[in-house]
Design an enzyme around this catalytic site. Sequence first.
Site, PDB file in Angstrom:
ATOM      1  N   TYR A   1       0.834  -1.204   0.000  1.00 41.83           N
ATOM      2  CA  TYR A   1       0.000   0.000   0.000  1.00 41.83           C
ATOM      3  C   TYR A   1       0.865   1.249   0.000  1.00 41.83           C
ATOM      4  O   TYR A   1       0.686   2.152  -0.831  1.00 41.83           O
ATOM      5  CB  TYR A   1      -0.921  -0.023   1.226  1.00 41.83           C
ATOM      6  CG  TYR A   1      -1.883   1.149   1.311  1.00 41.83           C
ATOM      7  CD1 TYR A   1      -3.128   1.091   0.696  1.00 41.83           C
ATOM      8  CD2 TYR A   1      -1.549   2.299   2.015  1.00 41.83           C
ATOM      9  CE1 TYR A   1      -4.014   2.163   0.769  1.00 41.83           C
ATOM     10  CE2 TYR A   1      -2.425   3.370   2.095  1.00 41.83           C
ATOM     11  CZ  TYR A   1      -3.652   3.294   1.473  1.00 41.83           C
ATOM     12  OH  TYR A   1      -4.518   4.353   1.550  1.00 41.83           O
TER      13      TYR A   1
ATOM     14  N   LYS B   1       1.438   4.159  -3.087  1.00 41.53           N
ATOM     15  CA  LYS B   1       1.223   5.578  -2.827  1.00 41.53           C
ATOM     16  C   LYS B   1       2.496   6.373  -3.094  1.00 41.53           C
ATOM     17  O   LYS B   1       2.457   7.487  -3.646  1.00 41.53           O
ATOM     18  CB  LYS B   1       0.764   5.785  -1.385  1.00 41.53           C
ATOM     19  CG  LYS B   1      -0.635   5.267  -1.082  1.00 41.53           C
ATOM     20  CD  LYS B   1      -1.704   6.051  -1.814  1.00 41.53           C
ATOM     21  CE  LYS B   1      -3.097   5.699  -1.328  1.00 41.53           C
ATOM     22  NZ  LYS B   1      -4.152   6.428  -2.050  1.00 41.53           N
TER      23      LYS B   1
END
Length: 225
Positions: free
Chosen positions: A124, A128
Amino acid sequence: MPKTALIAGASGLIGQQLLPLLLASARYSRVIALVRKPLPLVHEKLEQLVVDFERLADYRQQLVADDVFCCLGTTMAQAGSRKAFYKVDFTFVTELARLAAANFGGQLLVVSSLGADAGSAAYYGRVKGEMEEAVRQTSFHAIHIFRPSLLLGHRPAPRLGERLAGGLLGLLQPLLLGPLRPYRAITADTVARAMLRAAEDDGGGIRIHRSDAIAREGRAGILVG
């Protein structure tokens, strides 16, 4: 002169807080919302553009705005796979930034996440971080990247893990001081207000907004009319 705002992700946790602020702001005479399906909202400033985000380039001539607010994002659980997650949180975001910048967009204000790092071992955070690196390469006069901690707010389908994490962080909130302050949970409304506040400053360059700074900025005044 009044400006045009473009918002993607207007039905999401942050976007649904941000859209009314944009419509109420004296800064904007026109607000374009990119949506997958029409929102149940009518406003004299609002233009809803129903798009297929997988074919965003087909709408390039309509992606013209002074300030571009990107609140797109999902979770691994919602997406169902790493590939689907990457498509929303990287591909859709960076394609929007590229196309809007090519149309001489002035500012990009994009939601990332605490822990974003292209070198992160966590998927994750790595996605990002890669997204941040990509949008930094676009030609906007100003790029604002917001890295909120755990987001609090009304979700149509609250997730158990987020409810538990929110409750735990709520209990720990008074202890999260100094270098731990960025880990405090933050409301979606606060992030939305900080995004509009940043746009109103009209500064240039690239700026990273950490969660603790977002909390301060979100409490500052914004221009409405």
